[in-house]
Design a protein around this motif. Structure first.
Motif, mmCIF file in Angstrom:
data_model
loop_
_atom_site.group_PDB
_atom_site.id
_atom_site.type_symbol
_atom_site.label_atom_id
_atom_site.label_comp_id
_atom_site.label_asym_id
_atom_site.label_seq_id
_atom_site.Cartn_x
_atom_site.Cartn_y
_atom_site.Cartn_z
ATOM 1 N N GLU A 156 -11.384 6.491 20.113
ATOM 2 C CA GLU A 156 -12.547 5.965 19.393
ATOM 3 C C GLU A 156 -12.858 6.823 18.172
ATOM 4 N N VAL A 157 -12.748 8.142 18.305
ATOM 5 C CA VAL A 157 -12.993 9.036 17.171
ATOM 6 C C VAL A 157 -11.993 8.780 16.051
ATOM 7 N N HIS B 276 -17.955 16.880 22.395
ATOM 8 C CA HIS B 276 -17.099 16.719 21.220
ATOM 9 C C HIS B 276 -17.148 15.303 20.661
ATOM 10 N N HIS B 277 -17.094 14.298 21.543
ATOM 11 C CA HIS B 277 -17.091 12.901 21.095
ATOM 12 C C HIS B 277 -18.390 12.553 20.386
ATOM 13 N N GLU B 278 -19.510 12.877 21.002
ATOM 14 C CA GLU B 278 -20.809 12.523 20.424
ATOM 15 C C GLU B 278 -20.992 13.125 19.031
ATOM 16 N N ILE B 279 -20.708 14.412 18.895
ATOM 17 C CA ILE B 279 -20.921 15.077 17.607
ATOM 18 C C ILE B 279 -19.930 14.560 16.569
ATOM 19 N N ALA B 280 -18.691 14.353 16.963
ATOM 20 C CA ALA B 280 -17.704 13.817 16.015
ATOM 21 C C ALA B 280 -18.125 12.442 15.516
ATOM 22 N N MET B 281 -18.578 11.587 16.408
ATOM 23 C CA MET B 281 -18.977 10.234 16.009
ATOM 24 C C MET B 281 -20.201 10.274 15.092
ATOM 25 N N GLY C 30 -12.785 19.980 14.742
ATOM 26 C CA GLY C 30 -13.372 20.344 16.022
ATOM 27 C C GLY C 30 -12.568 21.359 16.794
ATOM 28 N N GLU C 31 -13.244 22.009 17.716
ATOM 29 C CA GLU C 31 -12.535 22.844 18.678
ATOM 30 C C GLU C 31 -11.764 21.936 19.628
ATOM 31 N N LYS C 32 -10.784 22.534 20.309
ATOM 32 C CA LYS C 32 -9.986 21.764 21.267
ATOM 33 C C LYS C 32 -10.753 21.662 22.583
ATOM 34 N N PRO C 33 -10.458 20.623 23.390
ATOM 35 C CA PRO C 33 -9.626 19.464 23.058
ATOM 36 C C PRO C 33 -10.365 18.522 22.111
ATOM 37 N N LEU C 34 -9.644 17.558 21.562
ATOM 38 C CA LEU C 34 -10.252 16.621 20.619
ATOM 39 C C LEU C 34 -11.524 16.027 21.206
ATOM 40 N N THR C 35 -11.419 15.489 22.402
ATOM 41 C CA THR C 35 -12.547 15.003 23.184
ATOM 42 C C THR C 35 -12.207 15.238 24.654
ATOM 43 N N ALA C 36 -13.106 14.855 25.543
ATOM 44 C CA ALA C 36 -12.887 15.099 26.968
ATOM 45 C C ALA C 36 -11.815 14.193 27.563
ATOM 46 N N ASP C 37 -11.513 13.063 26.892
ATOM 47 C CA ASP C 37 -10.488 12.154 27.401
ATOM 48 C C ASP C 37 -9.923 11.336 26.255
ATOM 49 N N THR C 38 -8.793 10.684 26.502
ATOM 50 C CA THR C 38 -8.122 9.940 25.434
ATOM 51 C C THR C 38 -8.896 8.700 25.001
ATOM 52 N N GLU D 127 -10.153 6.096 15.454
ATOM 53 C CA GLU D 127 -10.321 4.766 14.870
ATOM 54 C C GLU D 127 -11.547 4.710 13.970
ATOM 55 N N ALA D 128 -12.632 5.349 14.398
ATOM 56 C CA ALA D 128 -13.844 5.367 13.577
ATOM 57 C C ALA D 128 -13.613 6.138 12.288
ATOM 58 N N ALA D 129 -12.888 7.243 12.367
ATOM 59 C CA ALA D 129 -12.606 8.039 11.172
ATOM 60 C C ALA D 129 -11.745 7.261 10.192
ATOM 61 N N ALA D 130 -10.734 6.550 10.704
ATOM 62 C CA ALA D 130 -9.876 5.752 9.835
ATOM 63 C C ALA D 130 -10.672 4.668 9.129
ATOM 64 N N ALA D 131 -11.574 4.027 9.873
ATOM 65 C CA ALA D 131 -12.394 2.971 9.282
ATOM 66 C C ALA D 131 -13.350 3.525 8.232
ATOM 67 N N ALA D 132 -13.848 4.744 8.465
ATOM 68 C CA ALA D 132 -14.804 5.350 7.534
ATOM 69 C C ALA D 132 -14.118 6.073 6.382
ATOM 70 N N GLY D 133 -12.796 6.256 6.474
ATOM 71 C CA GLY D 133 -12.077 6.943 5.411
ATOM 72 C C GLY D 133 -12.319 8.431 5.370
ATOM 73 N N VAL D 134 -12.542 9.052 6.537
ATOM 74 C CA VAL D 134 -12.730 10.495 6.594
ATOM 75 C C VAL D 134 -11.614 11.120 7.423
ATOM 76 N N ALA D 135 -11.406 12.400 7.229
ATOM 77 C CA ALA D 135 -10.324 13.118 7.895
ATOM 78 C C ALA D 135 -10.812 13.736 9.202
ATOM 79 N N VAL D 136 -9.880 13.870 10.153
ATOM 80 C CA VAL D 136 -10.153 14.560 11.410
ATOM 81 C C VAL D 136 -9.108 15.651 11.604
ATOM 82 N N GLY D 137 -9.583 16.872 11.736
ATOM 83 C CA GLY D 137 -8.731 17.993 12.105
ATOM 84 C C GLY D 137 -9.211 18.560 13.418
ATOM 85 N N CYS D 138 -8.334 19.294 14.101
ATOM 86 C CA CYS D 138 -8.714 19.793 15.412
ATOM 87 C C CYS D 138 -7.917 21.050 15.744
#
Length: 370
Positions: free
Chosen positions: A114-115, A85-90, A101-109, A117-128
């Protein structure tokens, strides 16, 4: 997360990465969503991606690299296994695409943070996922609580008991490796529902066990194969303390056979609610009022009717990139679950470091009539 820079202004075009077992449920929903168009599919197994794309008129099969670069993909639907999940999201975020993404967001917090924070910096939305919390079942129960039908909420219970997903899943290995287990697999449905109903969680206590070191696959080409249980708890129980003061008792098991307990019950000073299975979108909500003599069914009063996996994408489009099934909610649910597992290991209460806003309620919306 702030307002996405890459603002969503209309229907969204979705490319799915990961064409395994779960994609079947999304394929039943996405074609009937007005604001969602499924345009591409990718998988490490190119034949699986081609088979999925062939079932949706106009969709095409791509490699993962091609999908990330495709100009007609607005949102990457991440249906890979939790470890990916983390790799593909990033990768999607770096490509300037929104992520659901499917749950969980990633394998760990740590990777989940990181996902976000990266989304906020890039100005894109994250749903899960789970977007089951947007369905009429959970949302009608939430409306009853918000309308004061049970008075002040004081407690809830959530119970999920099954003998193990290896009985039906043809490739269940990831359920019995780190990042799997009943809490991280099924817990997101229950914890996300509890947060939606009662608000964020501030601390957890718990206990856990893993009494079997192997499982036998019960279906598919690998039926009869024995797989190991690797460093994962298969029965977890605990108590979550909500910021409101309400207490939720949680039981998640891949070891037991059955239970007569309600999936979720919420108790207040003036009444009690039976909440439908949070792994489903609909179902009956029942209220027992203080002084009452029986359970009283409540008509659906909120949420997406006729929902299915993928309505979170419809909500992502309808809210212009501020989904109710958000990355923040998914991160807090993951943090709650990690905190519960840590509490079980340490034998003491553990504070939950994150919080989130209780998601906005969903007005009663009939998807079947769209």
């Amino acid at each position: 997360m702030g307002e996405p820079v890459n603002r969503i202004e209309g229907p969204i075009r979705v490319g799915v990465v990961g064409c395994g077992h779960i994609v079947e449920q999304y394929l039943q929903t996405l074609p009937r969503l007005d604001d969602v168009s499924f345009v591409a599919a990718a998988d490490l197994d190119a034949e699986r991606a081609a088979a999925v794309a062939a079932r949706v008129p106009g969709a095409r099969s791509l490699s993962v690299d091609e999908l990330m670069a495709a100009e007609d993909v607005d949102v990457v639907l991440n249906l890979t296994i939790p470890a990916a999940h983390h790799e593909i999201a990033m990768r999607a975020i770096r490509a300037g695409k929104h992520v659901y993404g499917e749950k969980p967001l990633t394998a760990d917090t740590a990777s989940g943070r990181e996902v976000l924070e990266a989304a906020a910096a890039a100005g894109v939305a994250v749903g899960c996922a789970p977007d089951t919390v947007l369905g009429a079942g959970t949302q009608t129960a939430r409306r009853a609580i918000d309308d004061g039908l049970i008075g002040r909420p004081v407690a809830a219970s959530a119970t999920m008991v099954t003998a193990g997903h290896e009985r039906w899943h043809p490739n269940p290995d990831f359920y019995y490796r780190p990042g799997g287990g009943p809490l991280l697999d099924m817990g997101p449905y229950y914890v996300s529902a509890l947060i939606t109903l009662l608000g964020p969680v501030v601390s957890a206590v718990g206990a856990a066990s893993a009494l079997r070191d192997a499982r036998t696959i019960g279906s598919g080409a690998r039926a009869g194969e024995v797989i190991p249980v690797v460093d994962v708890d298969t029965h977890v129980t605990g108590v979550l303390v909500h910021a409101s003061g309400a207490l939720s008792t949680l039981v998640m098991s891949f070891d037991a056979v059955a239970s007569r307990a309600s999936n979720i019950e919420v108790h207040g000073t003036d009444g009690s609610l039976v909440v439908p299975d949070p792994n489903r979108f609909d179902g009956e909500v029942a209220l027992w009022r203080l002084g009452g003599e029986a359970w009283e069914p409540l008509a659906a009063s909120a949420g997406y009717l006729e929902g299915g996996r993928g309505i979170g994408l419809q909500d992502l489009a309808a809210t212009r990139g501020r989904p109710r099934a958000s990355g923040e909610l998914a991160f807090h649910a993951l943090d709650v679950m990690e905190s519960l597992l840590r509490a079980a290991r340490e034998g003491q209460a553990v504070a939950v470091g994150s919080t989130c806003e209780r998601p906005e309620p969903v007005p009663l919306t009939d998807l079947g009539a769209r």
